[in-house]
Design a protein around this motif. Structure first.
Motif, PDB file in Angstrom:
ATOM      1  N   ASP A 142       0.934  -1.339   0.112  1.00 33.16           N
ATOM      2  CA  ASP A 142       0.158   0.017  -0.096  1.00 33.16           C
ATOM      3  C   ASP A 142       0.786   1.252  -0.034  1.00 33.16           C
ATOM      4  OD1 ASP A 142      -2.263   1.829   0.043  1.00 33.16           O
ATOM      5  OD2 ASP A 142      -3.146   0.685   1.843  1.00 33.16           O
ATOM      6  N   SER A 143       0.501   2.156  -0.096  1.00 32.94           N
ATOM      7  CA  SER A 143       1.047   3.499  -0.112  1.00 32.94           C
ATOM      8  C   SER A 143       2.022   3.742   1.004  1.00 32.94           C
ATOM      9  CB  SER A 143       0.301   4.807  -0.055  1.00 32.94           C
ATOM     10  OG  SER A 143       0.875   5.925   0.058  1.00 32.94           O
ATOM     11  N   GLY A 144       3.411   3.533   1.091  1.00 34.59           N
ATOM     12  CA  GLY A 144       4.171   3.669   2.042  1.00 34.59           C
ATOM     13  C   GLY A 144       4.579   2.622   2.734  1.00 34.59           C
ATOM     14  N   VAL A 145       4.109   1.282   2.347  1.00 35.50           N
ATOM     15  CA  VAL A 145       4.320   0.169   3.042  1.00 35.50           C
ATOM     16  C   VAL A 145       4.282  -1.116   2.160  1.00 35.50           C
ATOM     17  CG1 VAL A 145       2.105  -0.160   3.971  1.00 35.50           C
ATOM     18  CG2 VAL A 145       3.691  -1.212   5.404  1.00 35.50           C
ATOM     19  N   LYS A 146       5.262  -2.088   2.451  1.00 34.68           N
ATOM     20  CA  LYS A 146       5.375  -3.339   1.893  1.00 34.68           C
ATOM     21  C   LYS A 146       5.471  -4.380   3.036  1.00 34.68           C
ATOM     22  CE  LYS A 146       8.776  -5.601  -0.422  1.00 34.68           C
ATOM     23  NZ  LYS A 146       9.455  -5.781  -1.398  1.00 34.68           N
ATOM     24  N   VAL A 147       4.626  -5.205   2.959  1.00 36.33           N
ATOM     25  CA  VAL A 147       4.382  -6.522   4.083  1.00 36.33           C
ATOM     26  C   VAL A 147       4.553  -7.594   3.251  1.00 36.33           C
ATOM     27  CG1 VAL A 147       2.935  -7.758   5.897  1.00 36.33           C
ATOM     28  CG2 VAL A 147       2.728  -5.157   5.532  1.00 36.33           C
ATOM     29  N   THR A 148       5.835  -8.478   3.719  1.00 36.52           N
ATOM     30  CA  THR A 148       6.061  -9.808   3.362  1.00 36.52           C
ATOM     31  C   THR A 148       5.571 -10.740   4.424  1.00 36.52           C
ATOM     32  OG1 THR A 148       7.723  -9.057   1.892  1.00 36.52           O
ATOM     33  CG2 THR A 148       7.739 -11.451   2.376  1.00 36.52           C
ATOM     34  N   VAL A 149       4.630 -11.779   4.048  1.00 40.56           N
ATOM     35  CA  VAL A 149       4.330 -12.615   5.217  1.00 40.56           C
ATOM     36  C   VAL A 149       5.190 -13.879   5.147  1.00 40.56           C
ATOM     37  CG1 VAL A 149       2.229 -14.008   5.982  1.00 40.56           C
ATOM     38  CG2 VAL A 149       1.800 -11.710   4.886  1.00 40.56           C
ATOM     39  N   ALA A 150       5.912 -14.036   5.971  1.00 42.35           N
ATOM     40  CA  ALA A 150       6.800 -15.208   6.145  1.00 42.35           C
ATOM     41  C   ALA A 150       6.068 -16.348   6.847  1.00 42.35           C
ATOM     42  CB  ALA A 150       8.115 -14.893   7.150  1.00 42.35           C
ATOM     43  N   VAL A 151       5.242 -15.963   7.803  1.00 34.05           N
ATOM     44  CA  VAL A 151       4.781 -17.184   8.542  1.00 34.05           C
ATOM     45  C   VAL A 151       3.351 -16.781   8.954  1.00 34.05           C
ATOM     46  CG1 VAL A 151       4.532 -18.621  10.578  1.00 34.05           C
ATOM     47  CG2 VAL A 151       6.911 -18.186   9.618  1.00 34.05           C
ATOM     48  N   GLY A 152       2.279 -17.632   8.731  1.00 32.03           N
ATOM     49  CA  GLY A 152       0.854 -17.244   9.050  1.00 32.03           C
ATOM     50  C   GLY A 152      -0.022 -16.610   8.034  1.00 32.03           C
ATOM     51  N   GLU A 153      -0.885 -15.513   8.397  1.00 32.39           N
ATOM     52  CA  GLU A 153      -1.495 -14.953   7.305  1.00 32.39           C
ATOM     53  C   GLU A 153      -1.890 -13.674   7.949  1.00 32.39           C
ATOM     54  OE1 GLU A 153      -6.058 -14.909   5.694  1.00 32.39           O
ATOM     55  OE2 GLU A 153      -5.684 -16.719   6.756  1.00 32.39           O
TER      56      GLU A 153
END
Length: 294
Positions: A142-153
């Motif tokens: 999203d604007s200003g953030v990137k999330v990589t989900v390593a474990v879970g949801e």
């Protein structure tokens, strides 16, 4: 109520010093996460880099996450896998496994990452060992953030990593401010790995862990930073953690140590011919199971 805990420096192998933020003075676990080491960033040009010889584990999963550099994982199942940033290595020790972690000879100049453990529940801690390498993980941007989900949801993105309790582990690259929805039945904690951030009003820099507790349905983040968000259903089983072992009793630990020192088939052999790491002597007092908080 949030709680900020400072990490402590701990030698890892002969050449690496890590900052250990879990367990800490107040908390032993966050969900089933029971151990968190942050290493680097370190310039390893002309240096050996990471050198951790073959050593054993029981009762846990190791989760390896890199921000920079490369690390070669070898284990007694025959796995031989170099991990690079954006990928995940997750090793399930179950009843017993051995592995080594070394920087390759030809390696990038910078080494930086996290090593985490997950306690296996009693129903799973005697299972057969296993290893999973995941080269592609889901991302949410999203604007200003990137999330990589390593474990879970998180935010509708689910990792294929196999775990045995309800868990969350997510890398967050932040440039600005945002809110991330989280499960209120989980307890959560955050570490900053690069830069500086304000997390739910608390200022956070590398070297400490912010425990957020539970009953939160969102976490507010601001800053220019990289963070790792931990979460999980509170782990109510009492644990005995000693050296590289997670058990439930003093006898669990003694049995595992004796098996390792005797060269038992329980742990197998890590290929490569490296000399295995000897176990330290047992403490003079009896090890006692401990709850998730101090």
């Amino acid at each position: 109520m949030s709680l900020l805990e400072e990490g402590r420096d701990v030698p890892l192998g002969r050449y690496t010093v890590v900052r250990r933020t879990l367990p800490n003075k107040a908390r032993r676990t966050v969900g089933a996460w029971c151990f968190l080491d942050h290493f680097g960033p370190e310039d390893v040009t002309g240096k050996p880099g990471m050198r951790v010889p073959p050593h054993p584990h029981i009762g846990l999963q190791t989760v390896s996450w890199l921000l920079s550099g490369e690390v070669r994982h070898r284990d007694s199942l025959g796995s031989d896998q170099v991990i690079v940033p954006g990928q995940l290595n997750i090793m399930t020790s179950g009843r017993g496994i051995a592995h080594s972690e070394n920087s390759p000879t030809a390696k990038p100049p910078l080494l930086h990452g996290l090593q985490l453990w997950v306690a296996l529940p009693d129903s799973e801690r005697h299972r057969a060992p296993g290893f999973q390498h995941i080269p592609d993980l889901p991302e949410v941007s999203d604007s200003g953030v990137k999330v990589t989900v390593a474990v879970g949801e998180l935010e509708g993105a689910a990792s294929p990593a196999e775990v045995h309790t309800e868990l969350l582990g997510a890398d967050i690259e932040l440039a600005g401010s945002t809110e991330i929805r989280i499960r209120p039945d989980f307890e959560h904690a955050v570490v900053v790995t690069e830069g500086a951030a304000t997390v739910d009003g608390a200022d956070l820099t590398p070297g400490s862990l912010l425990y957020l507790g539970d009953n939160y349905d969102k976490v507010r983040l601001a800053g220019n930073a990289r963070l790792f968000l931990l979460g999980g259903v509170p782990f109510e089983e009492e644990l005995v953690m000693w050296w590289n072992f997670v058990g439930r009793s003093h006898e669990d630990i003694v049995e595992a140590r004796d098996a390792w020192m005797a060269g038992s088939d329980r742990f197998g052999v890590v290929p490569g011919g490296e000399q295995p790491l000897p176990a330290p002597g047992m403490p003079t007092t009896r090890l006692k199971p401990r709850p998730r908080y101090r």
